[in-house]
Design an enzyme around this catalytic site. Structure first.
Site, PDB file in Angstrom:
ATOM      1  N   GLY A  33       0.821  -1.206   0.000  1.00  0.00           N
ATOM      2  CA  GLY A  33       0.000   0.000   0.000  1.00  0.00           C
ATOM      3  C   GLY A  33       0.848   1.245   0.000  1.00  0.00           C
ATOM      4  N   ASN A  34       0.198   2.382   0.185  1.00  0.00           N
ATOM      5  CA  ASN A  34       0.922   3.655   0.245  1.00  0.00           C
ATOM      6  C   ASN A  34       0.265   4.552   1.286  1.00  0.00           C
ATOM      7  OD1 ASN A  34      -1.071   5.530  -1.121  1.00  0.00           O
ATOM      8  ND2 ASN A  34      -0.844   3.955  -2.697  1.00  0.00           N
ATOM      9  N   ARG A  35       0.877   5.693   1.529  1.00  0.00           N
ATOM     10  CA  ARG A  35       0.471   6.547   2.649  1.00  0.00           C
ATOM     11  C   ARG A  35      -0.572   7.593   2.298  1.00  0.00           C
ATOM     12  NH1 ARG A  35       3.636   5.423   6.865  1.00  0.00           N
ATOM     13  NH2 ARG A  35       5.757   4.689   6.483  1.00  0.00           N
ATOM     14  N   SER A  36      -1.222   7.484   1.161  1.00  0.00           N
ATOM     15  CA  SER A  36      -2.238   8.492   0.832  1.00  0.00           C
ATOM     16  C   SER A  36      -3.384   8.436   1.847  1.00  0.00           C
ATOM     17  CB  SER A  36      -2.775   8.264  -0.582  1.00  0.00           C
ATOM     18  OG  SER A  36      -3.790   9.207  -0.846  1.00  0.00           O
ATOM     19  N   ALA A 100      -3.688   7.921  -5.165  1.00  0.00           N
ATOM     20  CA  ALA A 100      -2.318   7.424  -5.297  1.00  0.00           C
ATOM     21  C   ALA A 100      -2.437   5.986  -5.809  1.00  0.00           C
ATOM     22  CB  ALA A 100      -1.606   7.478  -3.962  1.00  0.00           C
TER      23      ALA A 100
END
Ligand code: CTP
Ligand code: CA
Length: 235
Positions: A33-36, A100
């Site tokens: 995943g990502n931090r958006s 994102a």
């Protein structure tokens, strides 16, 4: 909504907005995943609703709630977001890709939880590239000879190949979108923060426009700019 009288600049318009960050499954319990946080996308949706638009909101994972009043579609992965975006774009006057999107996903997704095996080496995760949704939207728009406005977001850092603006200008050309909203990223900046500072680049030669303040302020500036562009191309 605004207490000010006057016509709503986006009344009768449909806007698709993607928000949050995609999650790419490794197995039934794990993902990349990502931090958006989804905050910028939520602020854009709120500003678009305020301006009178019908909002199709494509939410990947978010730390915050989607605003009330949107047509909500929840997605998990980049491939799911791609399907949702291509569908929602049909009949939309504007598409904003604020999500994102993971550039890569695991090449294989295990049906069962990946187990530790004593004495064995750690597994190697092979990745494959996800489709570029924004670019695909532009290609479809152009093939349909439509005047739909397509807006991208980019988080850039300067590096040895160029500064933030050089990278962003090259990205705008590559993507072929109408506007690119550029954030400068760095440690402790932008991701999950409430303050923001952006430059709006035009794919049609207009001068760069900057906007700063809360994510709501930035969203209002972006939606305002979109209203202006729309009234120019589709009065
Ligand atoms: N985007 C997309 N599909 C992807 C990747 C990105 O639609 N597979 C969209 C994002 O939602 C955003 C814009 O493209 O609006 C720019 O994303 P960014 O990650 O900055 O662009 P990339 O082309 O992935 O370039 P980079 O290698 O810098 O990550
Ligand atoms: Ca990317």
């Amino acid at each position: 909504s605004t207490p000010l009288a006057g016509p709503k600049p986006l009344a009768g318009r449909t806007i698709t907005i993607s928000a949050g960050g995609t999650r790419e499954a490794l197995d039934p319990v794990r993902f990349l995943g990502n931090r958006s946080s989804g905050k910028q996308g939520v602020a854009l949706a709120a500003a678009a609703l305020d301006a009178g638009a019908h909002v199709r909101f494509l939410a990947a994972h978010m730390d915050v709630q989607a605003p009330a009043g949107v047509e909500l579609v929840q997605v998990e992965s980049a491939l799911e977001l791609r399907d949702a975006a291509l569908e929602a774009a049909v009949g939309s006057d504007v598409v904003i890709m604020a999500a994102a999107v993971a550039d890569f996903r695991p090449a294989e997704v295990s049906d069962t939880k990946i187990k530790k095996v004593n004495g064995n080496d750690a597994p190697v995760v092979r990745l494959v590239q996800n489709p570029d949704i924004l670019h695909e939207l532009v290609v479809r728009r152009d093939a349909a000879a439509s005047t739909q406005l397509i807006i991208g977001f980019a988080a850039e850092t300067g590096d040895e190949d160029g500064d933030v603006l050089e990278h962003a200008t090259a990205k705008l050309k590559r993507k072929g979108c109408d506007l690119l909203v550029v954030n400068q990223v760095g440690v402790g900046r932008v991701f999950g923060q409430d303050q923001n500072s952006v430059i709006i680049l035009s794919g049609h030669g207009a001068a760069p426009q900057s906007a700063a303040g809360s994510k709501s302020d930035v969203a209002a500036a972006v939606i305002d700019r979109i209203s202006t562009e729309l009234s120019r191309v589709r009065p």
